[in-house]
Every structure is written in C-alpha cells, then in structure tokens.
Design a protein around this motif. Structure first.
Motif, PDB file in Angstrom:
ATOM      1  N   PHE A 103       0.815  -1.222   0.000  1.00  0.00           N
ATOM      2  CA  PHE A 103       0.000   0.000   0.000  1.00  0.00           C
ATOM      3  C   PHE A 103       0.849   1.272   0.000  1.00  0.00           C
ATOM      4  O   PHE A 103       0.330   2.368  -0.134  1.00  0.00           O
ATOM      5  N   LYS A 104       2.170   1.127   0.140  1.00  0.00           N
ATOM      6  CA  LYS A 104       3.042   2.306   0.058  1.00  0.00           C
ATOM      7  C   LYS A 104       2.971   2.926  -1.339  1.00  0.00           C
ATOM      8  O   LYS A 104       3.301   4.101  -1.517  1.00  0.00           O
ATOM      9  N   GLU A 105       2.533   2.130  -2.307  1.00  0.00           N
ATOM     10  CA  GLU A 105       2.397   2.667  -3.666  1.00  0.00           C
ATOM     11  C   GLU A 105       1.435   3.860  -3.701  1.00  0.00           C
ATOM     12  O   GLU A 105       1.642   4.810  -4.447  1.00  0.00           O
ATOM     13  N   TYR A 106       0.379   3.835  -2.889  1.00  0.00           N
ATOM     14  CA  TYR A 106      -0.593   4.947  -2.922  1.00  0.00           C
ATOM     15  C   TYR A 106       0.010   6.216  -2.310  1.00  0.00           C
ATOM     16  O   TYR A 106      -0.334   7.323  -2.701  1.00  0.00           O
ATOM     17  N   GLU A 107       0.911   6.016  -1.334  1.00  0.00           N
ATOM     18  CA  GLU A 107       1.574   7.170  -0.728  1.00  0.00           C
ATOM     19  C   GLU A 107       2.414   7.868  -1.785  1.00  0.00           C
ATOM     20  O   GLU A 107       2.451   9.097  -1.879  1.00  0.00           O
ATOM     21  N   VAL A 208       1.224  14.975   4.347  1.00  0.00           N
ATOM     22  CA  VAL A 208      -0.226  14.709   4.264  1.00  0.00           C
ATOM     23  C   VAL A 208      -0.590  13.905   3.017  1.00  0.00           C
ATOM     24  O   VAL A 208      -1.568  13.153   3.019  1.00  0.00           O
ATOM     25  N   ALA A 209       0.204  14.034   1.967  1.00  0.00           N
ATOM     26  CA  ALA A 209      -0.076  13.273   0.746  1.00  0.00           C
ATOM     27  C   ALA A 209       0.079  11.779   1.004  1.00  0.00           C
ATOM     28  O   ALA A 209      -0.685  10.950   0.509  1.00  0.00           O
ATOM     29  N   ARG A 210       1.080  11.442   1.801  1.00  0.00           N
ATOM     30  CA  ARG A 210       1.274  10.037   2.149  1.00  0.00           C
ATOM     31  C   ARG A 210       0.095   9.503   2.943  1.00  0.00           C
ATOM     32  O   ARG A 210      -0.432   8.438   2.659  1.00  0.00           O
ATOM     33  N   ARG A 211      -0.309  10.252   3.969  1.00  0.00           N
ATOM     34  CA  ARG A 211      -1.389   9.751   4.827  1.00  0.00           C
ATOM     35  C   ARG A 211      -2.708   9.667   4.056  1.00  0.00           C
ATOM     36  O   ARG A 211      -3.441   8.691   4.170  1.00  0.00           O
ATOM     37  N   ASP A 212      -3.006  10.684   3.265  1.00  0.00           N
ATOM     38  CA  ASP A 212      -4.277  10.642   2.544  1.00  0.00           C
ATOM     39  C   ASP A 212      -4.242   9.599   1.418  1.00  0.00           C
ATOM     40  O   ASP A 212      -5.276   9.049   1.054  1.00  0.00           O
ATOM     41  N   GLY A 213      -3.055   9.318   0.899  1.00  0.00           N
ATOM     42  CA  GLY A 213      -2.924   8.216  -0.065  1.00  0.00           C
ATOM     43  C   GLY A 213      -3.276   6.887   0.594  1.00  0.00           C
ATOM     44  O   GLY A 213      -4.023   6.074   0.050  1.00  0.00           O
ATOM     45  N   SER A 238       5.460   2.319  11.843  1.00  0.00           N
ATOM     46  CA  SER A 238       5.331   3.718  12.252  1.00  0.00           C
ATOM     47  C   SER A 238       3.922   3.990  12.765  1.00  0.00           C
ATOM     48  O   SER A 238       3.716   4.858  13.602  1.00  0.00           O
ATOM     49  N   GLY A 239       2.951   3.269  12.227  1.00  0.00           N
ATOM     50  CA  GLY A 239       1.552   3.503  12.592  1.00  0.00           C
ATOM     51  C   GLY A 239       0.870   4.520  11.685  1.00  0.00           C
ATOM     52  O   GLY A 239      -0.295   4.877  11.902  1.00  0.00           O
ATOM     53  N   THR A 240       1.586   4.972  10.657  1.00  0.00           N
ATOM     54  CA  THR A 240       1.018   5.992   9.776  1.00  0.00           C
ATOM     55  C   THR A 240      -0.274   5.524   9.110  1.00  0.00           C
ATOM     56  O   THR A 240      -1.210   6.315   8.924  1.00  0.00           O
ATOM     57  N   GLY A 241      -0.335   4.239   8.785  1.00  0.00           N
ATOM     58  CA  GLY A 241      -1.550   3.692   8.173  1.00  0.00           C
ATOM     59  C   GLY A 241      -2.732   3.735   9.140  1.00  0.00           C
ATOM     60  O   GLY A 241      -3.875   3.970   8.742  1.00  0.00           O
ATOM     61  N   THR A 245      -6.117   5.983   8.595  1.00  0.00           N
ATOM     62  CA  THR A 245      -7.439   5.369   8.629  1.00  0.00           C
ATOM     63  C   THR A 245      -8.357   6.103   9.609  1.00  0.00           C
ATOM     64  O   THR A 245      -9.533   6.337   9.341  1.00  0.00           O
ATOM     65  N   TRP A 246      -7.808   6.481  10.735  1.00  0.00           N
ATOM     66  CA  TRP A 246      -8.553   7.268  11.729  1.00  0.00           C
ATOM     67  C   TRP A 246      -8.997   8.600  11.107  1.00  0.00           C
ATOM     68  O   TRP A 246     -10.166   8.988  11.203  1.00  0.00           O
ATOM     69  N   GLU A 247      -8.064   9.285  10.435  1.00  0.00           N
ATOM     70  CA  GLU A 247      -8.393  10.576   9.813  1.00  0.00           C
ATOM     71  C   GLU A 247      -9.478  10.406   8.738  1.00  0.00           C
ATOM     72  O   GLU A 247     -10.403  11.223   8.629  1.00  0.00           O
ATOM     73  N   ALA A 248      -9.362   9.321   7.962  1.00  0.00           N
ATOM     74  CA  ALA A 248     -10.374   9.061   6.929  1.00  0.00           C
ATOM     75  C   ALA A 248     -11.729   8.789   7.577  1.00  0.00           C
ATOM     76  O   ALA A 248     -12.775   9.242   7.091  1.00  0.00           O
ATOM     77  N   ALA A 249     -11.704   8.063   8.698  1.00  0.00           N
ATOM     78  CA  ALA A 249     -12.954   7.745   9.399  1.00  0.00           C
ATOM     79  C   ALA A 249     -13.614   9.007   9.954  1.00  0.00           C
ATOM     80  O   ALA A 249     -14.841   9.132   9.951  1.00  0.00           O
ATOM     81  N   LEU A 250     -12.793   9.962  10.413  1.00  0.00           N
ATOM     82  CA  LEU A 250     -13.354  11.234  10.892  1.00  0.00           C
ATOM     83  C   LEU A 250     -14.085  11.948   9.751  1.00  0.00           C
ATOM     84  O   LEU A 250     -15.151  12.536   9.951  1.00  0.00           O
ATOM     85  N   ARG A 251     -13.503  11.865   8.542  1.00  0.00           N
ATOM     86  CA  ARG A 251     -14.166  12.477   7.376  1.00  0.00           C
ATOM     87  C   ARG A 251     -15.490  11.775   7.084  1.00  0.00           C
ATOM     88  O   ARG A 251     -16.489  12.429   6.796  1.00  0.00           O
ATOM     89  N   PHE A 252     -15.489  10.448   7.147  1.00  0.00           N
ATOM     90  CA  PHE A 252     -16.722   9.703   6.864  1.00  0.00           C
ATOM     91  C   PHE A 252     -17.787   9.956   7.933  1.00  0.00           C
ATOM     92  O   PHE A 252     -18.972  10.032   7.623  1.00  0.00           O
ATOM     93  N   ARG A 253     -17.361  10.085   9.175  1.00  0.00           N
ATOM     94  CA  ARG A 253     -18.331  10.358  10.232  1.00  0.00           C
ATOM     95  C   ARG A 253     -19.003  11.712   9.982  1.00  0.00           C
ATOM     96  O   ARG A 253     -20.216  11.858  10.131  1.00  0.00           O
TER      97      ARG A 253
END
Ligand SMILES: *Cc1c(COP(=O)(O)O)cnc(C)c1O
Ligand SMILES: [Zn+2]
Length: 423
Positions: A103-107, A208-213, A238-241, A245-253
């Motif tokens: 999944f590092k490819e998306y980052e 931020v591009a890495r995390r949102d990727g 690192s736990g970046t994934g 995911t938490w940040e994405a979930a906040l957006r979905f909530r």
C-alpha cells in the motif's frame, strides 16, 4: 476537485498551502481539510476515484488502488459474518494492480503530483525497503526524479517492476547501519537541498499526501461496503496507516451517510520488537526506550516482518498513533514469528494469494482477536492486507534489480559526494 486547506489541530488554525510538513508554531501532524464534506466518486481509475479527498489537483493515469472484497473462506474459518479484505498489491484476477506490491504505492502516487504542483522537480527519502521501492516505481512511471537512501542490508527489497532507472538515484549505507541511520543521513540534506535546489524532502508521517494516499484503503472499503467498518486490523511499524485510517474515518463520520461512529483500530507488531504495543499497554503517551524497546538492535534482527521495526514512530506527537488509538478505543497485539508464518499459510490456503510477512502479522492479530473474544464476529471487520502478490507478480514479469550509485560508510560522512551526484 480535491480542493483542500492545511490545518493544525493543535492551534486550530489553517496554514498557508505550500509543500509544508509542519505547523510553524508546533510539532504536530498537520491535516488536510477538504472542501467536499461528502465523498463523491470521480470517473477515474484506481485511487483517483477518491480525488475529492486527495490533496492533488490533477490525477495521474496510473490505475493502482485498493481492492476491497468480502471474504468467504477465511470468514467461514473464523466464523465471521462480515469480514472484508482490503487487498493491496498485485492480484490481477481480483483487479489489484499495485506492482510494487504494498500500500506504500498509494503514498507515492499522491506525493508525486503534489510535489510537482507545489513547484519542486523531485523528491528524496530514506527507506527500509518497501517505501523506497514504491517511490522508485512511481518515479519510473512518472519520470519525476527521486533519490532513495536505503540500508545496504535491505537492498534485496529494492527490486523494480520496470527496467528504466534513469530518474532514480540510489544511495546505500554500509552494513551495520539500519533504517534509523539512513533517515538521519537523509535528514542532514534537508537544510542543504530544500532552498532553491528543487528537491523536496518526502517527509514520512508528516507528509499529508502520504497519509491521505493510505486513507484510500478506507475510502475504497466504505465505498464498497456502504458502511464504516466497526473494526480495522493492520500491522504497523510507524503507525502511519492507522493514523490515516482514523483521519479518513473522521471524514466519513462527518459525511454522515455511512454511520456516525469510528472503526476500532486493532494494530499489531512483530515480537520481540513492539515499542508501540509496550507503551500502549501502559496507556503511556511516551515511548521510553529503556522500558519499551530494550536491546532494540538485537530484537530488530529477530523479527521476520522487517517493515514493522521503526525506532521513532509518530506515536506521542499530537494527532499521532496514541491519539488515534485513544479516540477509537484501540487495541494493540504482539505477534510471534511462528504465529506470523501460520497466518501466512492460512491466508494462502483460504484466500489463494501470497502475502508479505507484515500482512501476515495482521492476519495473525485477527485470529488472536477471535480467540480472545476481542471482536464481535457479527460486526463489519476490515482486514488490511498491506502487501501481497509478489510471487504472483513474478509469474507475469521479470523483476529488475538496481545497484547503488554510491555506498557510504555511515550517516555522518561528508555530503560533498552526494551533493555532486544530485546536481
Ligand atoms: C510500511 C508497511 C506497513 C506498516 O505501515 P505503517 O502504518 O506505516 O506503520 C505494513 N505493511 C507493509 C507491507 C508495509 O510496507
Ligand atoms: Zn499549530
């Protein structure tokens, strides 16, 4: 499309948009805040369907992205009603086309256009292997120059799906220097390279591009399931994934259409090296080296899932792993090499594809969660297979290896030779 602002969650203020990695006032994980409060799918391939919530202006044509599917065989074996797998790697029969196989490819996919859009010519980064491979691959596909620093002992992870390597400069650090030393060397270039040379530091978790990727894993899952999963399983270094995911979930909530809750994070590390597990067990915001990662050198060598051995994860930093685990009532797991190997075989037998050791750690944590009754098997569970299909890829293409342009003795060498190489 993809219109956003950078935001500091610590001082609650918006930052001026350029390729910045930090709030000017604090060390925090700054975030993107998108103009689109609801995610509407765009008619593009791969991760670019989710451009509404990616920090780029124009998507690339590269079509890799997560594939979410409902598990039958493994779900039945574990007696789960709604087990979904996010497969990230190469598995053409399922439509998965990430040829760098994690999944590092998306980052990398999201970082490159953003680097260009903010006026840089190229990127440099340190990597233990998988990140460097993904960034080098996307450099091959986009032609955007890239410098990768990698420890010599991990050079076997540095294979490439394409033969052309003109845009890649590979610098290795002699045996005995690990990933942390490699990061230190790359960090020494920050002052020298960033002013006017056109090279952007990639930035790691702060990018931020890495995390949102990486968030595209949850974007794709929610788009497929039509609900926010109740549980999310992933192996972390690192736990970046997990943060992404938490940040994405906040957006979905906030989006409101898929549930008003957050997924519980179930994150795992490979024993005997598990600093985040050890600190979290004590609900400590700090990782104390002598308490949580004693004899790190030796323990790191014993771990099969090498990508999970980060020494300075973004755990304590505001907006980091500690906050993500706290906000989602998260769980941490420790997995032995033996449990990892068992899980790898189980996954191959039941789902029919090879997966990397790191992904096997996540599968083992899912098994552990069922054994210890830590999940409700009737709820929606998302298992992130962070990498896989390397063996499958070898059936289809010849992988290319690369020899370093320069090998240096240690992280404190004179930078003259490196600077010369980058001119
Ligand atoms: C980097 C990596 C991880 C760990 O990801 P983080 O969330 O950044 O800690 C897990 N699996 C694979 C295959 C990786 O390459
Ligand atoms: Zn701030």
């Amino acid at each position: 499309m993809g219109r956003y602002q950078l935001y500091c969650p610590y001082c609650n203020s918006y930052l001026e948009e350029y390729y910045t990695l930090d709030c000017l006032k604090h060390s925090v994980l700054i975030r993107t805040v998108y103009e689109a409060k609801q995610l509407h799918l765009q008619n593009f391939p791969g991760i670019w369907k989710y451009t509404d919530w990616l920090p780029v202006k124009s998507p690339l044509t590269i079509d890799s992205g997560p594939v979410t599917y409902q598990s039958q065989a493994l779900a039945k074996e574990l007696r789960m009603d709604s087990l979904y797998i996010s497969f990230n790697g190469y598995w053409p029969e399922k439509g998965a086309n990430a040829k760098s196989c994690t999944f590092k490819e998306y980052e990398a996919l999201v970082t490159y256009p953003r680097v260009k859009e903010t006026g840089y010519k190229g990127v440099y980064l340190a990597s233990a292997g998988n990140t460097g491979r993904s960034f080098a691959y996307i450099s091959q596909l986009t032609g955007i120059p890239t410098v990768v620093f990698v420890p010599e002992q991990n050079i076997d992870k540095f294979w490439l799906p394409e033969p052309n390597t003109d845009t890649i400069t590979l610098i290795s650090l002699k045996k005995g220097n690990d990933y942390t030393e490699t990061c230190r060397l790359a960090a020494r270039l920050v002052g020298l390279l960033s002013s006017g040379t056109g090279w952007a530091p990639e930035g790691g978790a702060k990018n931020v591009a890495r995390r949102d990727g990486m968030a595209s894993v949850l974007y794709d899952a929610v788009h497929t399931i039509k609900k926010i999963p109740h549980h999310y399983f992933q192996a972390i270094g690192s736990g970046t994934g997990g943060i992404a995911t938490w940040e994405a979930a906040l957006r979905f909530r906030a989006d409101g259409r898929f549930g008003n809750y957050l997924p519980q994070l179930h994150l795992s590390q490979n024993l005997p090296y598990a600093p985040i597990l050890n600190a979290w067990k004590l609900k400590s915001r700090e990782i104390k080296p002598e308490r949580d990662m004693p004899h790190a050198d030796e323990k790191i060598k014993q771990v099969d899932a090498a990508m999970l051995t980060n020494r300075s994860p973004p755990y304590s930093i505001p907006g980091g792993v500690f906050d993500a685990l706290t906000d989602t009532a998260g769980q941490m797991y420790g997995i032995t090499n033996e449990e990892l190997r068992h899980a790898e075989k189980l996954f191959l037998d039941f789902e029919g594809i090879d997966i990397v050791p790191e992904a096997s750690v996540a599968v083992a944590s899912l098994i552990k969660a069922t054994e210890q009754d830590l999940v409700n098997k009737k709820e929606i569970i998302l298992l992130n297979i962070t990498g896989g299909g390397t063996e499958r890829l070898k059936e289809d293409i010849d992988l290319h290896t690369m020899t370093p342009h320069l090998t240096v003795e240690h992280a404190d060498v004179s930078l003259d030779e490196i600077m010369e190489l980058l001119k």
